[in-house]
Structures are given as C-alpha cells and as structure tokens.
Enzyme design. Structure first.
Site, PDB file in Angstrom:
ATOM      1  N   LYS A  34       0.689  -1.107   0.025  1.00 38.94           N
ATOM      2  CA  LYS A  34       0.004  -0.151  -0.154  1.00 38.94           C
ATOM      3  C   LYS A  34       0.855   1.321   0.137  1.00 38.94           C
ATOM      4  O   LYS A  34       2.008   1.163   0.726  1.00 38.94           O
ATOM      5  CB  LYS A  34      -0.726  -0.189   1.420  1.00 38.94           C
ATOM      6  CG  LYS A  34      -2.070   0.592   1.543  1.00 38.94           C
ATOM      7  CD  LYS A  34      -2.436   0.520   2.952  1.00 38.94           C
ATOM      8  CE  LYS A  34      -3.877  -0.195   3.126  1.00 38.94           C
ATOM      9  NZ  LYS A  34      -4.842   0.675   2.725  1.00 38.94           N
ATOM     10  N   ILE A  41     -10.095   5.786  -2.177  1.00 37.02           N
ATOM     11  CA  ILE A  41      -9.719   5.669  -0.821  1.00 37.02           C
ATOM     12  C   ILE A  41      -9.174   6.822  -0.289  1.00 37.02           C
ATOM     13  O   ILE A  41      -9.020   6.972   0.823  1.00 37.02           O
ATOM     14  CB  ILE A  41      -8.922   4.320  -0.787  1.00 37.02           C
ATOM     15  CG1 ILE A  41      -9.525   3.130  -1.384  1.00 37.02           C
ATOM     16  CG2 ILE A  41      -8.186   4.043   0.625  1.00 37.02           C
ATOM     17  CD1 ILE A  41     -10.494   2.410  -0.695  1.00 37.02           C
ATOM     18  N   LYS A  91       5.560   4.943 -11.285  1.00 42.76           N
ATOM     19  CA  LYS A  91       4.347   4.405 -11.655  1.00 42.76           C
ATOM     20  C   LYS A  91       3.747   5.479 -12.460  1.00 42.76           C
ATOM     21  O   LYS A  91       3.155   6.731 -11.919  1.00 42.76           O
ATOM     22  CB  LYS A  91       3.728   3.905 -10.346  1.00 42.76           C
ATOM     23  CG  LYS A  91       2.314   3.127 -10.730  1.00 42.76           C
ATOM     24  CD  LYS A  91       1.687   2.462  -9.526  1.00 42.76           C
ATOM     25  CE  LYS A  91       0.412   1.918  -9.902  1.00 42.76           C
ATOM     26  NZ  LYS A  91      -0.163   1.289  -8.731  1.00 42.76           N
ATOM     27  N   CYS A 129      -0.217  11.780  -7.544  1.00 45.72           N
ATOM     28  CA  CYS A 129      -0.886  12.397  -6.441  1.00 45.72           C
ATOM     29  C   CYS A 129      -0.750  13.948  -6.642  1.00 45.72           C
ATOM     30  O   CYS A 129      -0.057  14.406  -7.341  1.00 45.72           O
ATOM     31  CB  CYS A 129       0.043  12.185  -5.306  1.00 45.72           C
ATOM     32  SG  CYS A 129       0.261  10.303  -5.034  1.00 45.72           S
ATOM     33  N   GLY A 136      -9.679  -2.820 -12.610  1.00 45.97           N
ATOM     34  CA  GLY A 136     -10.393  -4.101 -13.111  1.00 45.97           C
ATOM     35  C   GLY A 136     -10.269  -4.376 -14.602  1.00 45.97           C
ATOM     36  O   GLY A 136     -10.017  -3.632 -15.241  1.00 45.97           O
ATOM     37  N   GLY A 143      -3.099  -3.546 -15.079  1.00 42.90           N
ATOM     38  CA  GLY A 143      -4.568  -3.054 -15.295  1.00 42.90           C
ATOM     39  C   GLY A 143      -5.199  -4.084 -15.669  1.00 42.90           C
ATOM     40  O   GLY A 143      -5.094  -4.498 -16.953  1.00 42.90           O
ATOM     41  N   GLY A 144      -6.286  -4.723 -14.806  1.00 44.40           N
ATOM     42  CA  GLY A 144      -7.344  -5.485 -15.127  1.00 44.40           C
ATOM     43  C   GLY A 144      -6.677  -6.893 -15.330  1.00 44.40           C
ATOM     44  O   GLY A 144      -7.389  -7.795 -16.044  1.00 44.40           O
ATOM     45  N   ILE A 160      -0.351   0.888 -15.460  1.00 47.32           N
ATOM     46  CA  ILE A 160      -1.181   1.872 -15.105  1.00 47.32           C
ATOM     47  C   ILE A 160      -1.517   1.941 -14.027  1.00 47.32           C
ATOM     48  O   ILE A 160      -1.909   1.054 -13.365  1.00 47.32           O
ATOM     49  CB  ILE A 160      -2.100   2.553 -16.360  1.00 47.32           C
ATOM     50  CG1 ILE A 160      -3.220   1.256 -16.171  1.00 47.32           C
ATOM     51  CG2 ILE A 160      -1.515   2.549 -17.799  1.00 47.32           C
ATOM     52  CD1 ILE A 160      -4.468   1.968 -17.244  1.00 47.32           C
TER      53      ILE A 160
HETATM   54  C1  FMN Z   1      -8.578   0.112  -3.679  1.00 46.61           C
HETATM   55  C2  FMN Z   1      -7.486   0.537  -4.356  1.00 46.61           C
HETATM   56  C3  FMN Z   1      -6.286   1.263  -3.974  1.00 46.61           C
HETATM   57  C4  FMN Z   1      -5.108   1.682  -4.422  1.00 46.61           C
HETATM   58  N1  FMN Z   1      -4.238   2.413  -4.153  1.00 46.61           N
HETATM   59  C5  FMN Z   1      -3.076   2.556  -4.790  1.00 46.61           C
HETATM   60  C6  FMN Z   1      -1.855   3.270  -4.078  1.00 46.61           C
HETATM   61  O1  FMN Z   1      -1.959   3.200  -2.522  1.00 46.61           O
HETATM   62  N2  FMN Z   1      -0.989   3.460  -4.680  1.00 46.61           N
HETATM   63  C7  FMN Z   1      -0.520   3.263  -6.076  1.00 46.61           C
HETATM   64  O2  FMN Z   1       0.291   3.364  -6.730  1.00 46.61           O
HETATM   65  N3  FMN Z   1      -1.690   2.577  -6.790  1.00 46.61           N
HETATM   66  C8  FMN Z   1      -2.772   2.240  -5.989  1.00 46.61           C
HETATM   67  N4  FMN Z   1      -3.975   1.658  -6.525  1.00 46.61           N
HETATM   68  C9  FMN Z   1      -3.800   1.394  -8.040  1.00 46.61           C
HETATM   69  C10 FMN Z   1      -3.485   0.013  -8.355  1.00 46.61           C
HETATM   70  O3  FMN Z   1      -2.156  -0.206  -7.721  1.00 46.61           O
HETATM   71  C11 FMN Z   1      -3.248  -0.246  -9.832  1.00 46.61           C
HETATM   72  O4  FMN Z   1      -2.589   0.315 -10.499  1.00 46.61           O
HETATM   73  C12 FMN Z   1      -4.695  -0.140 -10.692  1.00 46.61           C
HETATM   74  O5  FMN Z   1      -5.849  -0.808  -9.471  1.00 46.61           O
HETATM   75  C13 FMN Z   1      -4.786  -1.081 -11.793  1.00 46.61           C
HETATM   76  O6  FMN Z   1      -4.711  -2.434 -11.633  1.00 46.61           O
HETATM   77  P1  FMN Z   1      -5.959  -3.433 -11.479  1.00 46.61           P
HETATM   78  O7  FMN Z   1      -6.851  -3.116 -12.655  1.00 46.61           O
HETATM   79  O8  FMN Z   1      -5.233  -4.709 -11.615  1.00 46.61           O
HETATM   80  O9  FMN Z   1      -6.558  -3.213 -10.018  1.00 46.61           O
HETATM   81  C14 FMN Z   1      -5.206   1.482  -5.808  1.00 46.61           C
HETATM   82  C15 FMN Z   1      -6.032   0.489  -6.561  1.00 46.61           C
HETATM   83  C16 FMN Z   1      -7.232   0.196  -5.746  1.00 46.61           C
HETATM   84  C17 FMN Z   1      -8.332  -0.571  -6.672  1.00 46.61           C
END
Ligand code: FMN
Length: 328
Positions: free
Chosen positions: A55, A81, A175, A140, A227, A253-254, A201
């Site tokens: 996190k 969040i 990132k 950020c 997702g 991503g997804g 991404i």
């Molecule tokens: C609930 C949640 C919290 C996230 N918190 C962070 C974070 O603290 N730092 C960060 O770089 N990305 C954060 N992300 C982004 C994810 O690391 C990821 O880049 C994004 O969800 C796309 O991947 P996915 O489709 O597999 O979830 C968060 C995503 C979700 C869903």
C-alpha cells in the site's frame, strides 16, 4: 510432446531482470490492493510472489477519504480511498518486519504532496533492510502547484523522479498515470530523470452516480477505475511506453488470469502487477503465476524471457494476407 499435449521439460525459468532489480518471477501484487501483505498471508505464501508491492506509504499517517469510497461498475470498480496508510514510521516498525520474516520480496510504494516529501521518504527508507525497490506513485496532487497530479505533467513527473533518485541507491520504479494525453511523453521524461523501471497504469479517472438519490456514488465524487474494464487501456499504454523508452516496464491493469498477464508480457512488459483481482480472489496472484508456468511448458519455452516482447505486428489482421492476395 506428452500424452496430455504438454512438453515434458524441466520447470521453465521464470526469473526476470528489470535493470538493477532481479525477480524470481514476473508476478507482483499492485499497490493498495494487497494491504501490507500480512492481510493475504493466510491465503498464499508471500515468498512465492515476484514481489509484494505494499500500500502507498506517506511521511505521516493518512486517514483517507470519507465513505463511500468504493463503487462497483460493469467489469470494474471505482475507488476513492484517498491513499489511507499508517505512515512511514509505523510501516517500518510494524509492517516491514513481518514481510522480512516471511521472506517476501518487498517493493515500497511511496507518495507525497511535494518533491520534498517524496525525497524525505526515500531517505528515511534507504537504510531499512528488506526493501528490494521503491515504486513512486506520481498520481498524487502537487499541493504547491495547485493540486495538479505530478504524473500529468512531464516536467513535474521528472522533478519528483529526480528528487527520489538523489536519495536512493535502490532500484527505482516510477508508476505512471493513464490520465494524460501522451503517456510516452511522461515515460521519456521519467526515464531521462533517472528512473530504472516504469510501471503502468494507475487507475483511470472515472465517476458513478445514482439516478434515484441523484447523488454521486463516491463521497469524493470522482474516483479511479480499475479491473478488467481498463485492461485494453492499460495494454495500449504499456505498448506505447515500451516503444518510447529503453528501460524495463511493468504492466498493470485488469489482469485477472495468466492469459491476461501474458498479453502484457507479449507487448513487452518484463513483469506484471495483479491489483483488483486480489480483492475478488485473494489467491489470484499465485494462480496467475501457476498458469504462466503451465503456459510456458505447453509452448515448450524454457524461459519466460523467450516470450517477453515477441508481439508480431508485421501483419495486424489475420485476414489481411488473403485480402491482399485477392487484390492482386
Ligand atoms: C482500492 C485500491 C487502492 C489503490 N491504492 C494505490 C496506492 O496506494 N498506490 C498506487 O500506486 N496505486 C494504487 N492503486 C492502483 C493499483 O495499484 C493499480 O495500478 C490499478 O488498480 C490498476 O490495476 P488493476 O486493474 O489490476 O486493479 C489502488 C487501486 C485500488 C483498486
């Protein structure tokens, strides 16, 4: 070929080298979707993963945004969040020792509201044991520059990368956000600023509303979409970034299945991160890893490296050849 159609070979070599970062395999967790690792340790062996990306950590603890902070969408979810976390001191004292004990390869995702905050975090973490790399979340708001996200401006993205680079000798991952007009421009800027690796991404900016209550579904109004819904956007971004830079790229991503992960490796990602899928099935990352190994065996490949970046774009459509032939 064996009876079951697979090639009888020794286990494929899953190791990948991302610049200065050596990983036992290319399947990592994505920040913010896997807690601090401990939350998932009843479901899987953390040491099996390429890395656990924790996190996002800030200098001070953050309470995050008020609820509701999550909304389901077709084939995805929106979150706002607000980067809730325990802060760097509690992370170092309470979370990192557990990950070390479990022999997890740890990537610490860091976030700040100014270049100075990012730099201070990198400096604070520099002498802590058991950190394989830092991942800089540049999605950020830059408080000093009116809250525009660092990651949406090549100059600001470069400055924050440079600030962290000056304070860390560790492998540095930057990132990227997809919420930009030209992701290749940002990718080149952070590579020039000294990042070792690019991950992409982060979530795609989005919104959901309720037609009955006439209210936004998130208290923050806007959120980040993740997702399966974002996979094609992510794949396109990874492809464009791979073309634009020479440093290694991590695809995110997804990704829900080994086949999804393979798509990212095919377009040139050297590793992948599994995000929202872990929230749906906590064992997703290891299942993807097992699936990847089965695929490589089936294809008779001795190493995952033989597959990475082998996309054939010479003929984009299977029918093109026939059409061309017919036209002659
Ligand atoms: C609930 C949640 C919290 C996230 N918190 C962070 C974070 O603290 N730092 C960060 O770089 N990305 C954060 N992300 C982004 C994810 O690391 C990821 O880049 C994004 O969800 C796309 O991947 P996915 O489709 O597999 O979830 C968060 C995503 C979700 C869903």
């Amino acid at each position: 070929m064996g009876k079951d159609g697979t090639h009888a070979r020794s286990a494929p070599d899953l190791r990948v080298q991302l610049g200065p970062l050596s990983l036992k395999n290319p399947v990592l967790t994505a920040s913010g979707t896997f807690g601090y690792g401990q939350e998932f340790s009843d479901f899987l062996d953390l040491a099996r993963l390429g890395a656990v990306v924790v996190k996002g950590i800030s200098l001070e603890p953050r309470p995050g945004n008020p609820p509701p902070r999550i909304a389901e969408t077709p084939a995805g979810m929106l979150n706002a969040i607000g980067l809730e976390n325990v802060g760097v001191e509690r992370f170092v004292a309470e979370k990192l020792p557990y990950l070390r004990k479990r022999n997890a390869t740890v990537v610490v995702n860091i976030l700040g509201n100014s270049e100075e905050e990012y730099a201070a975090l990198a400096e604070r973490l520099e002498d802590e044991e058991g950190i394989a790399a830092l991942e800089v979340n540049i999605s950020c708001p830059n408080v000093k520059e009116g809250g525009i996200a660092f990651g949406t401006d090549p100059r600001m993205a470069a400055r924050v990368t440079e600030a962290v680079r000056r304070k860390t000798t560790r492998p540095l991952i930057t990132k990227l956000s997809p919420n930009v007009t030209d992701i290749a421009l940002i990718a080149r800027a952070v590579e020039d600023a000294g990042t070792d690796i690019i991950s992409c991404i982060n979530t795609v900016s989005g919104m959901a509303v309720d037609v009955f209550s006439r209210r936004p579904k998130l208290a923050n109004i806007l959120g980040g979409l993740s997702g399966p819904a974002i996979k094609p956007v992510a794949l396109r971004c990874v492809y464009q970034v791979v073309q634009a830079v020479s440093c290694p790229v991590i695809g995110i991503g997804g990704i829900q299945t080994a086949l999804d992960a393979l798509e990212f490796l095919l377009v040139g990602a050297s590793a992948v991160q599994v995000g929202t899928a872990s929230l749906v099935r906590p064992t997703s990352a290891v299942e993807i890893l097992d699936g990847l190994e089965r695929f490589l065996r089936h294809q008779g490949l001795a190493s995952v490296r033989e597959y990475i970046g082998t996309l054939d774009t010479s003929c984009r459509f299977p029918l093109a050849e026939e059409t061309c032939a017919g036209d002659e």
